[in-house]
Design a protein around this motif. Structure first.
Motif, PDB file in Angstrom:
ATOM      1  N   GLY A   1       0.810  -1.219   0.000  1.00  0.00           N
ATOM      2  CA  GLY A   1       0.000   0.000   0.000  1.00  0.00           C
ATOM      3  C   GLY A   1       0.831   1.252   0.000  1.00  0.00           C
ATOM      4  N   ALA A   2       1.975   1.225   0.683  1.00  0.00           N
ATOM      5  CA  ALA A   2       2.816   2.413   0.785  1.00  0.00           C
ATOM      6  C   ALA A   2       3.778   2.565  -0.378  1.00  0.00           C
ATOM      7  CB  ALA A   2       3.596   2.372   2.103  1.00  0.00           C
ATOM      8  N   LEU A   3       4.256   1.451  -0.941  1.00  0.00           N
ATOM      9  CA  LEU A   3       5.275   1.509  -1.999  1.00  0.00           C
ATOM     10  C   LEU A   3       4.686   1.575  -3.405  1.00  0.00           C
ATOM     11  CD1 LEU A   3       8.146  -0.949  -0.962  1.00  0.00           C
ATOM     12  CD2 LEU A   3       8.255   1.531  -1.165  1.00  0.00           C
ATOM     13  N   ILE A   4       3.616   0.828  -3.654  1.00  0.00           N
ATOM     14  CA  ILE A   4       3.098   0.696  -5.021  1.00  0.00           C
ATOM     15  C   ILE A   4       2.010   1.737  -5.274  1.00  0.00           C
ATOM     16  CG2 ILE A   4       1.797  -0.800  -6.578  1.00  0.00           C
ATOM     17  CD1 ILE A   4       3.286  -3.141  -5.470  1.00  0.00           C
ATOM     18  N   GLU A   5       2.159   2.416  -6.388  1.00  0.00           N
ATOM     19  CA  GLU A   5       1.145   3.407  -6.776  1.00  0.00           C
ATOM     20  C   GLU A   5       0.149   2.821  -7.768  1.00  0.00           C
ATOM     21  OE1 GLU A   5       0.667   7.733  -8.908  1.00  0.00           O
ATOM     22  OE2 GLU A   5       2.654   6.970  -8.435  1.00  0.00           O
ATOM     23  N   ASN A   6       0.617   2.055  -8.722  1.00  0.00           N
ATOM     24  CA  ASN A   6      -0.281   1.567  -9.766  1.00  0.00           C
ATOM     25  C   ASN A   6       0.284   0.286 -10.379  1.00  0.00           C
ATOM     26  OD1 ASN A   6      -2.620   2.035 -11.560  1.00  0.00           O
ATOM     27  ND2 ASN A   6      -1.049   2.167 -13.135  1.00  0.00           N
ATOM     28  N   ILE A   7      -0.611  -0.635 -10.732  1.00  0.00           N
ATOM     29  CA  ILE A   7      -0.231  -1.866 -11.430  1.00  0.00           C
ATOM     30  C   ILE A   7      -1.099  -1.988 -12.673  1.00  0.00           C
ATOM     31  CG2 ILE A   7      -0.040  -4.375 -11.297  1.00  0.00           C
ATOM     32  CD1 ILE A   7       0.199  -4.136  -8.279  1.00  0.00           C
ATOM     33  N   THR A   8      -0.464  -2.066 -13.831  1.00  0.00           N
ATOM     34  CA  THR A   8      -1.183  -2.211 -15.095  1.00  0.00           C
ATOM     35  C   THR A   8      -1.061  -3.644 -15.567  1.00  0.00           C
ATOM     36  OG1 THR A   8      -0.679   0.083 -15.657  1.00  0.00           O
ATOM     37  CG2 THR A   8      -1.401  -1.341 -17.444  1.00  0.00           C
TER      38      THR A   8
ATOM     39  N   ASP B   1       1.299 -10.214 -18.277  1.00  0.00           N
ATOM     40  CA  ASP B   1       2.302  -9.210 -17.932  1.00  0.00           C
ATOM     41  C   ASP B   1       1.723  -8.197 -16.944  1.00  0.00           C
ATOM     42  OD1 ASP B   1       4.147 -10.352 -19.638  1.00  0.00           O
ATOM     43  OD2 ASP B   1       3.493  -9.146 -21.355  1.00  0.00           O
ATOM     44  N   ALA B   2       2.547  -7.771 -15.996  1.00  0.00           N
ATOM     45  CA  ALA B   2       2.151  -6.757 -15.020  1.00  0.00           C
ATOM     46  C   ALA B   2       3.223  -5.688 -14.959  1.00  0.00           C
ATOM     47  CB  ALA B   2       1.950  -7.379 -13.645  1.00  0.00           C
ATOM     48  N   GLU B   3       2.826  -4.433 -15.171  1.00  0.00           N
ATOM     49  CA  GLU B   3       3.755  -3.304 -15.057  1.00  0.00           C
ATOM     50  C   GLU B   3       3.452  -2.587 -13.750  1.00  0.00           C
ATOM     51  OE1 GLU B   3       3.712   0.601 -17.414  1.00  0.00           O
ATOM     52  OE2 GLU B   3       5.053  -0.697 -18.551  1.00  0.00           O
ATOM     53  N   VAL B   4       4.432  -2.571 -12.869  1.00  0.00           N
ATOM     54  CA  VAL B   4       4.227  -2.061 -11.510  1.00  0.00           C
ATOM     55  C   VAL B   4       4.952  -0.734 -11.347  1.00  0.00           C
ATOM     56  CG1 VAL B   4       4.458  -2.572  -9.046  1.00  0.00           C
ATOM     57  CG2 VAL B   4       4.113  -4.439 -10.685  1.00  0.00           C
ATOM     58  N   GLU B   5       4.240   0.272 -10.891  1.00  0.00           N
ATOM     59  CA  GLU B   5       4.833   1.585 -10.628  1.00  0.00           C
ATOM     60  C   GLU B   5       5.083   1.709  -9.126  1.00  0.00           C
ATOM     61  OE1 GLU B   5       3.880   6.310 -11.404  1.00  0.00           O
ATOM     62  OE2 GLU B   5       2.798   4.755 -12.514  1.00  0.00           O
ATOM     63  N   ILE B   6       6.354   1.914  -8.778  1.00  0.00           N
ATOM     64  CA  ILE B   6       6.749   1.904  -7.369  1.00  0.00           C
ATOM     65  C   ILE B   6       7.264   3.277  -6.944  1.00  0.00           C
ATOM     66  CG2 ILE B   6       8.397   0.934  -5.710  1.00  0.00           C
ATOM     67  CD1 ILE B   6       8.265  -1.660  -7.150  1.00  0.00           C
ATOM     68  N   ASN B   7       6.881   3.681  -5.749  1.00  0.00           N
ATOM     69  CA  ASN B   7       7.411   4.902  -5.135  1.00  0.00           C
ATOM     70  C   ASN B   7       8.549   4.531  -4.188  1.00  0.00           C
ATOM     71  OD1 ASN B   7       5.689   6.760  -6.317  1.00  0.00           O
ATOM     72  ND2 ASN B   7       4.111   6.462  -4.763  1.00  0.00           N
ATOM     73  N   LEU B   8       9.704   5.104  -4.426  1.00  0.00           N
ATOM     74  CA  LEU B   8      10.822   4.902  -3.506  1.00  0.00           C
ATOM     75  C   LEU B   8      11.077   6.201  -2.747  1.00  0.00           C
ATOM     76  CD1 LEU B   8      13.387   2.926  -5.704  1.00  0.00           C
ATOM     77  CD2 LEU B   8      12.018   2.052  -3.816  1.00  0.00           C
ATOM     78  N   PRO B   9      10.926   6.217  -1.421  1.00  0.00           N
ATOM     79  CA  PRO B   9      11.160   7.454  -0.675  1.00  0.00           C
ATOM     80  C   PRO B   9      12.643   7.819  -0.671  1.00  0.00           C
ATOM     81  CG  PRO B   9      10.844   5.632   0.834  1.00  0.00           C
ATOM     82  CD  PRO B   9      10.577   5.088  -0.545  1.00  0.00           C
TER      83      PRO B   9
ATOM     84  N   THR C   1       8.724   4.449   7.412  1.00  0.00           N
ATOM     85  CA  THR C   1       8.642   3.288   8.303  1.00  0.00           C
ATOM     86  C   THR C   1       7.639   3.525   9.426  1.00  0.00           C
ATOM     87  OG1 THR C   1      10.571   4.161   9.496  1.00  0.00           O
ATOM     88  CG2 THR C   1      10.981   2.489   7.813  1.00  0.00           C
ATOM     89  N   ALA C   2       7.504   4.795   9.852  1.00  0.00           N
ATOM     90  CA  ALA C   2       6.507   5.114  10.876  1.00  0.00           C
ATOM     91  C   ALA C   2       5.102   4.873  10.339  1.00  0.00           C
ATOM     92  CB  ALA C   2       6.655   6.563  11.328  1.00  0.00           C
ATOM     93  N   GLN C   3       4.917   5.132   9.043  1.00  0.00           N
ATOM     94  CA  GLN C   3       3.619   4.897   8.422  1.00  0.00           C
ATOM     95  C   GLN C   3       3.249   3.414   8.476  1.00  0.00           C
ATOM     96  OE1 GLN C   3       3.526   5.543   4.238  1.00  0.00           O
ATOM     97  NE2 GLN C   3       1.309   5.437   4.075  1.00  0.00           N
ATOM     98  N   LEU C   4       4.239   2.546   8.337  1.00  0.00           N
ATOM     99  CA  LEU C   4       3.966   1.101   8.360  1.00  0.00           C
ATOM    100  C   LEU C   4       3.569   0.624   9.751  1.00  0.00           C
ATOM    101  CD1 LEU C   4       6.871  -0.237   6.114  1.00  0.00           C
ATOM    102  CD2 LEU C   4       4.534   0.364   5.455  1.00  0.00           C
ATOM    103  N   ASP C   5       3.855   1.431  10.785  1.00  0.00           N
ATOM    104  CA  ASP C   5       3.472   1.055  12.146  1.00  0.00           C
ATOM    105  C   ASP C   5       2.035   1.460  12.464  1.00  0.00           C
ATOM    106  OD1 ASP C   5       5.958  -0.052  12.690  1.00  0.00           O
ATOM    107  OD2 ASP C   5       6.797   1.893  13.302  1.00  0.00           O
ATOM    108  N   ARG C   6       1.423   2.250  11.559  1.00  0.00           N
ATOM    109  CA  ARG C   6       0.039   2.651  11.793  1.00  0.00           C
ATOM    110  C   ARG C   6      -0.881   1.472  11.518  1.00  0.00           C
ATOM    111  NH1 ARG C   6       0.553   7.873   7.917  1.00  0.00           N
ATOM    112  NH2 ARG C   6       2.042   9.066   9.166  1.00  0.00           N
TER     113      ARG C   6
END
Length: 560
Positions: free
Chosen positions: A508-515, A520-528, A537-542
């Motif tokens: 939920g926190a890393l992936i923005e979109n999967i086509t 075939d799957a194209e995955v768009e990832i957010n890297l902080p 990492t604090a967000q993952l503790d919520r």
């Protein structure tokens, strides 16, 4: 000499009604003045002066507002026949509307109660001539009200065109007493910047932002006036107030008067005035346009990812799109069943499409098949772990994939073409709106064409985002590798043997979109970036319900 109200030596019980609006008080139509004039007229006519409870006063109410407390109390007392006649200073004290005045007089007449004017003695509802004059004076009051409104509106429009601010200063600004224009209030503006910064960089919900702001005792606009709040106390910010602040174009130096027919309602394109009636004024900027747009995206994503009425969580909810029709994949659940041999069949989570093509015909999209979540989970999760543990290898694979699947070898030239198309679609949308406002297009047809345009704009903006990923400098590549390594160092224990809930949080926190396109799957990832990894990492503790997909200018994007 006996008056109409003294027939047969009957004692006439009188009541009096007085009203002023805020501007009339300044003109000298004070409550005390009206009351004295009314009582003087009552005594002159030989009626019994009113008791204190029958002196009805409405202070600060306009003549077109029928929901006035004293007026309603007077009507209720009239129903109980506590008096015989009502005195007003002028007919327009009742209403500045002919129909409303005559309706009220008729209602009072059914209770046997008359109405009389102190300043206009010929207005007397007890005889035909008096009723005729009542109608004439009520019509005159209505015309006067219309003329006042027209003059006031012209004055406001002139002030708008001069760039003057006609309302209380919004948070972050103050009104220059000389020019009547907005200027930046530095003490408040610093907090406005902080609100946008926290909301975007830490990907907060409005509730989380509210909790932080209230915990820091940030003064509100009301607090800065020195007045005392009767509700919630000092330094209290409501979620709705923060939401309005974050969605206000004021802070990027834009304000348009007379844009909507009913500004107090929920704003939408169907309520717009013709563009030639708009009045745009320039305001000092507090936040950048980029930050404002990111805040709007954050608000929209918060709304989309709201856990309200959520009974079951899905790992890829609101992240999957069809690579053919562009439609969003929707999650659904197949409950477990008991086999004939008594064993329990495993339950499944699936994702399916809308079954419509991009031209919105009745034909089904063959690519919108059912995708099993467990199969997607294995492929996507392994890809995330591989990216974070071996970023150099994975980024090279991503670049090789881009070159092989790119529609153009010259990325920058293709990006220029897409930018031009985006401008063209924006102009087309504006022309469509003007056609609707001019009455040349029905509401239903406008909505249909607008929906088609929005879909096309979404596709173009998505392609622009994709192409921007193709143009990756050496410096950006090194930053992403460093971010991936730092993130893996923090999450290595979570990634190995992660539970379903932990996987949901990370995805939920890393992936923005999967086509999805067939197998075939194209995955768009957010890297902080490294600076934001502690917040990430604090967000993952919520709790799981508060995790969503977010994006901001401090985050780099990579594609698998």
């Amino acid at each position: 000499m006996k008056t109409e109200y003294q027939k047969n030596n009957k004692i006439i019980r009188a009541a009096t009604y007085v009203r002023v609006s805020s501007d009339e008080q300044v003109k000298g139509y004070s409550l005390t003045f009206q009351k004295e004039e009314n009582i003087e007229a009552i005594k002159k006519d030989g009626a019994m002066p009113p008791e204190e409870k029958h002196i009805y006063i409405d202070d600060g109410y306009t003549g077109i507002n029928g929901n006035r407390p004293a007026l309603q109390m007077m009507i209720e007392a009239a129903k109980r026949k506590e008096f015989d006649v009502i005195y007003v200073w002028k007919i327009d004290r009742l209403f500045r509307n002919t129909k409303l005045v005559l309706n009220l007089v008729d209602d009072l007449a059914t209770y046997g109660i008359g109405v009389k004017s102190a300043l206009e003695p010929f207005c007397d509802s007890s005889n035909p001539i008096g009723r005729y004059m009542f109608t004439m004076m009520a019509a005159g009051a209505e015309m006067e009200h219309a003329n006042i409104n027209e003059r006031t509106q012209h004055g406001k429009i002139r002030a708008m065109k001069e760039g003057k601010w006609l309302a209380p200063a919004p948070y972050g600004y103050l009104i220059n007493e000389g020019t009547k224009k907005l200027e930046i209030n530095r003490n408040e503006a610093k907090w406005v910047k902080k609100f946008f910064e926290w909301f975007i960089d830490e990907r907060l919900t409005l509730y989380q932002l509210q909790q932080r702001v209230n915990s820091l005792n940030v003064p509100t606009k009301f607090d800065n006036t020195g007045r005392i709040k009767t509700k919630n106390g000092k330094y209290f910010w409501a979620k709705r107030t923060l939401g309005r602040l974050l969605s206000s174009e004021l802070y990027i130096g834009v304000h348009t008067y007379r844009k909507y027919k009913n500004p107090s309602r929920v704003k939408n394109d169907l309520d717009l005035r013709p563009k030639e009636e708009w009045i745009e004024i320039s305001i000092p900027t507090i936040v950048s346009k980029e930050s404002f747009e990111l805040a709007q995206k954050q608000l929209r994503l918060n709304k989309e990812n709201s856990p309200r009425r959520t009974f079951r969580f899905y790992m890829f909810a609101k992240k999957l799109r069809c690579g053919v029709c562009g439609g969003r994949m929707h999650a659904y659940y197949v409950a477990p069943k008991i086999r004939k041999d008594g064993t329990r069949k495993e339950d499944y989570k699936f994702y399916g499409g809308s079954w419509l093509t991009r031209t919105s015909t009745n034909q089904r999209c063959d690519n919108c098949v059912n995708y099993n979540e467990s199969q997607l989970e294995v492929s996507v999760w392994d890809g995330i772990v591989e990216l974070l543990s071996h970023p150099e290898t994975m980024i090279k694979k991503c670049e090789k994939y881009r070159r092989r699947n790119s529609k153009s070898s010259d990325y920058r030239l293709f990006l220029e073409e897409l930018d031009k198309k985006e401008v063209y679609l924006k102009n087309k949308e504006e022309k469509l709106l003007n056609t609707y406002l001019e009455g040349d297009l029905s509401k239903e047809l406008y909505k249909k064409k607008l929906s088609e345009l929005e879909q096309e704009k979404t596709e173009v903006s998505g392609e622009i985002r994709r192409i921007n990923q193709f143009i990756l400098s050496d410096e950006e590549r090194l930053k992403r590798i460093a971010s991936a390594k730092a993130l893996y160092k923090k999450l290595s224990k979570r990634l190995l043997g992660a539970t379903y809930e932990e996987k949901c949080k990370v995805i939920g926190a890393l992936i923005e979109n999967i086509t999805l396109n067939g197998n075939d799957a194209e995955v768009e990832i957010n890297l902080p970036v490294k600076a934001l990894i502690p917040q990430f990492t604090a967000q993952l503790d919520r709790p799981l319900v508060s995790v969503g997909i977010k994006e901001n200018s401090l985050w780099g994007k990579g594609r698998l």
